[in-house]
Motif scaffolding. Structure first.
Motif, PDB file in Angstrom:
ATOM      1  N   ALA A 129       0.820  -1.216   0.000  1.00  0.00           N
ATOM      2  CA  ALA A 129       0.000   0.000   0.000  1.00  0.00           C
ATOM      3  C   ALA A 129       0.846   1.254   0.000  1.00  0.00           C
ATOM      4  O   ALA A 129       0.390   2.313  -0.377  1.00  0.00           O
ATOM      5  CB  ALA A 129      -0.927  -0.006   1.221  1.00  0.00           C
ATOM      6  N   LYS A 130       2.122   1.144   0.418  1.00  0.00           N
ATOM      7  CA  LYS A 130       2.975   2.325   0.514  1.00  0.00           C
ATOM      8  C   LYS A 130       3.675   2.643  -0.803  1.00  0.00           C
ATOM      9  O   LYS A 130       4.305   3.663  -0.926  1.00  0.00           O
ATOM     10  CB  LYS A 130       4.030   2.117   1.606  1.00  0.00           C
ATOM     11  CG  LYS A 130       3.443   1.974   2.998  1.00  0.00           C
ATOM     12  CD  LYS A 130       4.543   1.748   4.012  1.00  0.00           C
ATOM     13  CE  LYS A 130       3.972   1.574   5.408  1.00  0.00           C
ATOM     14  NZ  LYS A 130       5.009   1.322   6.401  1.00  0.00           N
ATOM     15  N   ALA A 131       3.576   1.753  -1.794  1.00  0.00           N
ATOM     16  CA  ALA A 131       4.322   1.961  -3.033  1.00  0.00           C
ATOM     17  C   ALA A 131       3.740   3.095  -3.863  1.00  0.00           C
ATOM     18  O   ALA A 131       4.449   3.821  -4.522  1.00  0.00           O
ATOM     19  CB  ALA A 131       4.344   0.677  -3.839  1.00  0.00           C
ATOM     20  N   LYS A 132       2.422   3.239  -3.830  1.00  0.00           N
ATOM     21  CA  LYS A 132       1.778   4.243  -4.679  1.00  0.00           C
ATOM     22  C   LYS A 132       2.194   5.666  -4.336  1.00  0.00           C
ATOM     23  O   LYS A 132       2.564   6.436  -5.213  1.00  0.00           O
ATOM     24  CB  LYS A 132       0.254   4.088  -4.602  1.00  0.00           C
ATOM     25  CG  LYS A 132      -0.479   5.007  -5.564  1.00  0.00           C
ATOM     26  CD  LYS A 132      -1.961   4.741  -5.519  1.00  0.00           C
ATOM     27  CE  LYS A 132      -2.715   5.678  -6.467  1.00  0.00           C
ATOM     28  NZ  LYS A 132      -4.156   5.451  -6.419  1.00  0.00           N
ATOM     29  N   PRO A 133       2.143   6.091  -3.036  1.00  0.00           N
ATOM     30  CA  PRO A 133       2.582   7.453  -2.715  1.00  0.00           C
ATOM     31  C   PRO A 133       4.025   7.724  -3.094  1.00  0.00           C
ATOM     32  O   PRO A 133       4.378   8.833  -3.426  1.00  0.00           O
ATOM     33  CB  PRO A 133       2.371   7.537  -1.195  1.00  0.00           C
ATOM     34  CG  PRO A 133       1.369   6.490  -0.873  1.00  0.00           C
ATOM     35  CD  PRO A 133       1.622   5.400  -1.856  1.00  0.00           C
ATOM     36  N   THR A 134       4.901   6.672  -3.035  1.00  0.00           N
ATOM     37  CA  THR A 134       6.300   6.861  -3.378  1.00  0.00           C
ATOM     38  C   THR A 134       6.456   7.190  -4.852  1.00  0.00           C
ATOM     39  O   THR A 134       7.286   7.997  -5.248  1.00  0.00           O
ATOM     40  CB  THR A 134       7.100   5.593  -3.024  1.00  0.00           C
ATOM     41  OG1 THR A 134       6.864   5.265  -1.654  1.00  0.00           O
ATOM     42  CG2 THR A 134       8.578   5.795  -3.235  1.00  0.00           C
ATOM     43  N   ARG A 148      13.770   4.551   1.754  1.00  0.00           N
ATOM     44  CA  ARG A 148      12.635   4.552   0.824  1.00  0.00           C
ATOM     45  C   ARG A 148      11.341   4.205   1.556  1.00  0.00           C
ATOM     46  O   ARG A 148      10.300   4.838   1.335  1.00  0.00           O
ATOM     47  CB  ARG A 148      12.883   3.540  -0.302  1.00  0.00           C
ATOM     48  CG  ARG A 148      11.810   3.555  -1.390  1.00  0.00           C
ATOM     49  CD  ARG A 148      12.020   2.446  -2.387  1.00  0.00           C
ATOM     50  NE  ARG A 148      11.801   1.142  -1.754  1.00  0.00           N
ATOM     51  CZ  ARG A 148      11.920  -0.020  -2.402  1.00  0.00           C
ATOM     52  NH1 ARG A 148      12.289  -0.037  -3.679  1.00  0.00           N
ATOM     53  NH2 ARG A 148      11.699  -1.150  -1.777  1.00  0.00           N
ATOM     54  N   ASP A 149      11.388   3.195   2.439  1.00  0.00           N
ATOM     55  CA  ASP A 149      10.195   2.805   3.196  1.00  0.00           C
ATOM     56  C   ASP A 149       9.758   3.910   4.149  1.00  0.00           C
ATOM     57  O   ASP A 149       8.555   4.186   4.293  1.00  0.00           O
ATOM     58  CB  ASP A 149      10.470   1.518   3.982  1.00  0.00           C
ATOM     59  CG  ASP A 149      10.630   0.308   3.072  1.00  0.00           C
ATOM     60  OD1 ASP A 149      10.194   0.386   1.904  1.00  0.00           O
ATOM     61  OD2 ASP A 149      11.198  -0.705   3.533  1.00  0.00           O
ATOM     62  N   LYS A 150      10.716   4.541   4.805  1.00  0.00           N
ATOM     63  CA  LYS A 150      10.376   5.616   5.750  1.00  0.00           C
ATOM     64  C   LYS A 150       9.783   6.820   5.019  1.00  0.00           C
ATOM     65  O   LYS A 150       8.849   7.463   5.504  1.00  0.00           O
ATOM     66  CB  LYS A 150      11.614   6.030   6.551  1.00  0.00           C
ATOM     67  CG  LYS A 150      11.996   5.046   7.645  1.00  0.00           C
ATOM     68  CD  LYS A 150      13.154   5.565   8.460  1.00  0.00           C
ATOM     69  CE  LYS A 150      13.423   4.683   9.676  1.00  0.00           C
ATOM     70  NZ  LYS A 150      13.831   3.329   9.300  1.00  0.00           N
ATOM     71  N   LEU A 151      10.324   7.132   3.855  1.00  0.00           N
ATOM     72  CA  LEU A 151       9.795   8.255   3.082  1.00  0.00           C
ATOM     73  C   LEU A 151       8.387   7.943   2.585  1.00  0.00           C
ATOM     74  O   LEU A 151       7.512   8.828   2.577  1.00  0.00           O
ATOM     75  CB  LEU A 151      10.714   8.564   1.902  1.00  0.00           C
ATOM     76  CG  LEU A 151      10.308   9.748   1.024  1.00  0.00           C
ATOM     77  CD1 LEU A 151      10.203  11.035   1.853  1.00  0.00           C
ATOM     78  CD2 LEU A 151      11.305   9.947  -0.110  1.00  0.00           C
ATOM     79  N   ALA A 152       8.152   6.694   2.188  1.00  0.00           N
ATOM     80  CA  ALA A 152       6.803   6.288   1.767  1.00  0.00           C
ATOM     81  C   ALA A 152       5.811   6.431   2.921  1.00  0.00           C
ATOM     82  O   ALA A 152       4.682   6.895   2.742  1.00  0.00           O
ATOM     83  CB  ALA A 152       6.827   4.847   1.253  1.00  0.00           C
ATOM     84  N   GLU A 153       6.242   6.051   4.132  1.00  0.00           N
ATOM     85  CA  GLU A 153       5.389   6.187   5.324  1.00  0.00           C
ATOM     86  C   GLU A 153       5.101   7.660   5.609  1.00  0.00           C
ATOM     87  O   GLU A 153       3.971   8.037   5.949  1.00  0.00           O
ATOM     88  CB  GLU A 153       6.070   5.530   6.514  1.00  0.00           C
ATOM     89  CG  GLU A 153       5.244   5.562   7.786  1.00  0.00           C
ATOM     90  CD  GLU A 153       5.982   4.970   8.978  1.00  0.00           C
ATOM     91  OE1 GLU A 153       5.409   4.967  10.091  1.00  0.00           O
ATOM     92  OE2 GLU A 153       7.126   4.526   8.806  1.00  0.00           O
ATOM     93  N   LEU A 154       6.118   8.492   5.486  1.00  0.00           N
ATOM     94  CA  LEU A 154       5.955   9.931   5.711  1.00  0.00           C
ATOM     95  C   LEU A 154       4.957  10.529   4.733  1.00  0.00           C
ATOM     96  O   LEU A 154       4.054  11.289   5.119  1.00  0.00           O
ATOM     97  CB  LEU A 154       7.310  10.625   5.588  1.00  0.00           C
ATOM     98  CG  LEU A 154       7.310  12.154   5.658  1.00  0.00           C
ATOM     99  CD1 LEU A 154       6.852  12.626   7.032  1.00  0.00           C
ATOM    100  CD2 LEU A 154       8.705  12.702   5.347  1.00  0.00           C
ATOM    101  N   LYS A 155       5.108  10.195   3.466  1.00  0.00           N
ATOM    102  CA  LYS A 155       4.215  10.740   2.438  1.00  0.00           C
ATOM    103  C   LYS A 155       2.772  10.278   2.646  1.00  0.00           C
ATOM    104  O   LYS A 155       1.835  11.066   2.496  1.00  0.00           O
ATOM    105  CB  LYS A 155       4.714  10.329   1.060  1.00  0.00           C
ATOM    106  CG  LYS A 155       6.003  11.007   0.643  1.00  0.00           C
ATOM    107  CD  LYS A 155       6.570  10.438  -0.630  1.00  0.00           C
ATOM    108  CE  LYS A 155       5.658  10.640  -1.827  1.00  0.00           C
ATOM    109  NZ  LYS A 155       6.266  10.141  -3.070  1.00  0.00           N
ATOM    110  N   GLN A 156       2.597   9.008   3.017  1.00  0.00           N
ATOM    111  CA  GLN A 156       1.245   8.499   3.250  1.00  0.00           C
ATOM    112  C   GLN A 156       0.600   9.219   4.427  1.00  0.00           C
ATOM    113  O   GLN A 156      -0.596   9.533   4.398  1.00  0.00           O
ATOM    114  CB  GLN A 156       1.283   7.000   3.505  1.00  0.00           C
ATOM    115  CG  GLN A 156      -0.095   6.338   3.549  1.00  0.00           C
ATOM    116  CD  GLN A 156      -0.854   6.501   2.254  1.00  0.00           C
ATOM    117  OE1 GLN A 156      -0.365   6.127   1.191  1.00  0.00           O
ATOM    118  NE2 GLN A 156      -2.045   7.070   2.321  1.00  0.00           N
TER     119      GLN A 156
END
Length: 295
Positions: A2-7, A92-100
């Motif tokens: 689910a976090k891939a899309k915002p990235t 990359r994972d942390k940035l995806a979490e931040l953006k979400q």
């Protein structure tokens, strides 16, 4: 997953982010500047992460060259590539979490605005629980930068030892020919410089990302401080409440200070003043009957 899309989608292109920005600008919200600063820093992190991924690919290529030339630094470089790959994936994972988190916060803020109006956005920071994520990213980047510094130093040290060993072999040959030994030690060679370059570039990228994280934390802190200025503190609220209780106790009647008599009669007197007269005529008796006279 689910976090891939915002990235994949830049934060500034997200529809919910753009909608909230439009609302803040149209209503001249004082939070617009700092909120936009947070978004800009997240956008900068996106670009910096892309650069880090490219440098990781370049590092793999340098490892291939070192292996082909059987350079003594190849073992250290191979380990470094594995570590750095983990670092980039973690960021990359942390940035995806931040953006979400930012996107979800924008959704909730817009919903609150539609329900309660612009006053719902006075404390816009409450919609964004990003401080813990940003602080974790800052700590991770600090460690990554320290690792790169150690890796660069190790590559240069190994390369220097390698050249010193070569110098010793050359001096043995020169001695056999009766020539004077070479005393000057060479600095790390070109190959070492090439191999260490991706580490330097990666370090520069991590340092830039850390600066962006620090700026985002600063902008979020300003948003929280602005909301705190508008909202009375718990201490102030309790103090006001205690003052009211104290004043009520002072005004309450006691055995030493009973309630004034006027305070009890005043309501009755006021009620009588508002009441209409019971009758507007009087009867006077006369001999042979009664007569009426208006008052």
């Amino acid at each position: 997953m689910a976090k891939a899309k915002p990235t994949a989608e830049p934060i500034m292109d997200n529809e919910h982010v753009k909608e909230l920005l439009t609302i803040l600008r149209e209503n001249n919200s004082p939070s617009t500047k700092d909120f936009l600063s947070v978004l800009n820093q997240v956008g900068a992190m996106e670009k910096q992460l892309e650069t880090a991924i490219k440098e990781l690919a370049a590092m793999r290529q340098e490892l291939k060259i070192a292996q082909e030339q059987n350079h003594p630094v190849k073992t250290a470089l191979q380990k470094a590539v594995i570590v750095m790959q983990g670092q980039v994936l973690d960021l990359r994972d942390k940035l995806a979490e931040l953006k979400q988190n930012v996107i979800d916060g924008c959704k909730n803020a817009v919903a609150a605005f539609k329900e309660k109006g612009i006053s719902a956005l006075d404390n816009i920071a409450r919609f964004f629980k990003v401080h813990p994520i940003l602080e974790t990213m800052r700590d991770t980047l600090t460690k990554d930068i320290q690792y790169d510094d150690k890796a660069i130093a190790k590559i240069e040290a190994i390369s220097t030892e390698y050249h010193q060993a070569g110098r010793h072999l050359k001096n043995m040959g020169r001695a056999m020919l009766g020539r004077e030994a070479v005393q000057e030690a060479k600095q790390p060679g070109k190959l070492a410089a090439v191999i260490s370059y991706p580490f330097r570039a990666e370090r520069s990228c991590f340092a830039a990302m850390k600066r962006s994280v620090d700026k985002a934390i600063g902008a979020m802190s300003r948003l929280e401080e602005r909301a705190a200025e508008k909202k009375p503190s718990i201490r102030e609220t309790l103090a006001t409440h205690n003052e009211k209780i104290t004043q009520a106790k002072k005004d309450a009647p006691t055995a030493e200070r009973p309630r004034p008599v006027n305070a009890e009669r005043k309501p009755l007197r006021a009620k009588l003043a508002r009441s209409p007269p019971a009758c507007d005529i009087v009867l006077s008796g006369r001999k042979g009957g009664f007569s009426c006279k208006k008052i």
